[in-house]
Motif scaffolding. Sequence first.
Motif, short mmCIF file in Angstrom:
data_model
loop_
_atom_site.label_atom_id
_atom_site.label_comp_id
_atom_site.label_asym_id
_atom_site.label_seq_id
_atom_site.Cartn_x
_atom_site.Cartn_y
_atom_site.Cartn_z
N ALA A 98 0.84 -1.20 0.00
CA ALA A 98 0.00 0.00 0.00
C ALA A 98 0.87 1.25 0.00
CB ALA A 98 -0.93 0.01 1.21
N MET A 99 2.02 1.20 0.66
CA MET A 99 2.93 2.34 0.72
C MET A 99 3.69 2.48 -0.60
SD MET A 99 2.60 3.72 3.75
CE MET A 99 4.09 4.64 4.02
N GLU A 156 -4.08 4.59 -6.21
CA GLU A 156 -4.81 3.72 -5.31
C GLU A 156 -5.42 4.51 -4.16
OE1 GLU A 156 -2.83 0.28 -3.92
OE2 GLU A 156 -1.91 -0.13 -5.85
N LYS A 157 -6.47 3.97 -3.61
CA LYS A 157 -7.15 4.58 -2.48
C LYS A 157 -6.24 4.51 -1.25
CE LYS A 157 -11.49 4.34 -0.04
NZ LYS A 157 -12.73 3.62 0.16
N PRO A 158 -6.16 5.58 -0.46
CA PRO A 158 -5.30 5.54 0.72
C PRO A 158 -5.80 4.52 1.74
CG PRO A 158 -6.58 7.57 0.69
CD PRO A 158 -6.84 6.85 -0.60
N CYS A 159 -4.92 4.12 2.58
CA CYS A 159 -5.22 3.14 3.62
C CYS A 159 -6.32 3.68 4.54
CB CYS A 159 -3.94 2.86 4.42
SG CYS A 159 -4.20 1.76 5.82
N GLU A 160 -7.35 2.87 4.81
CA GLU A 160 -8.46 3.32 5.64
C GLU A 160 -8.60 2.53 6.93
OE1 GLU A 160 -10.34 5.97 5.29
OE2 GLU A 160 -9.31 6.52 3.44
N THR A 161 -7.56 1.84 7.34
CA THR A 161 -7.65 1.11 8.60
C THR A 161 -7.59 2.10 9.75
OG1 THR A 161 -5.27 0.84 8.83
CG2 THR A 161 -6.45 -0.87 7.57
N CYS A 215 -4.10 3.49 10.16
CA CYS A 215 -3.75 4.52 9.17
C CYS A 215 -4.42 5.84 9.50
CB CYS A 215 -4.14 4.07 7.76
SG CYS A 215 -3.12 2.73 7.12
N ARG A 216 -5.70 5.78 9.87
CA ARG A 216 -6.40 7.02 10.25
C ARG A 216 -5.76 7.66 11.47
NH1 ARG A 216 -11.01 4.28 8.40
NH2 ARG A 216 -11.38 3.36 10.43
#
Length: 137
Positions: free
Chosen positions: A28-29, A35-40, A43-44
């Motif tokens: 993801a990095m 790509e959609k950013p990390c939404e965990t 990550c938030r």
Amino acid sequence: MSIRFPAFSSSLFLVGLALMPAGLAPTAMAAGTAEKPCETDLCRSVRQSWAAVRHGTSNAADWTKTESVKGWNATKSGVSDAAHWTGKEGEKGWKATKNGTKEAVHATGAWTKKTAHELDPGSPAKAPDSKADSASQ
């Protein structure tokens, strides 16, 4: 069910990611911005922590600048006030010296005139004739 980490742990996670070699970075990095950013939750939490740090740094920089300007203005005003005070006091001292000198000159003149009149009341005070003094010797 989500796992929540304190903000400090999130910061350590970011430092760990920054130190990680490029080949080991999570996909993801490493992926592009398409790509959609990390939404965990993690990550938030990291994004929120970073935003808070950025905002705090910006506020601290603004506060430091404002306080520096205030300090500089106070220093300038203090120096200006001190210079004006010194000028006024210097002028007072000069006037007092000038007046004192005038008064001393007048007093000396009056004393000299009075003393000369007491020594020879019939004639005005005059310097002794140096030729007459040398002939009498």
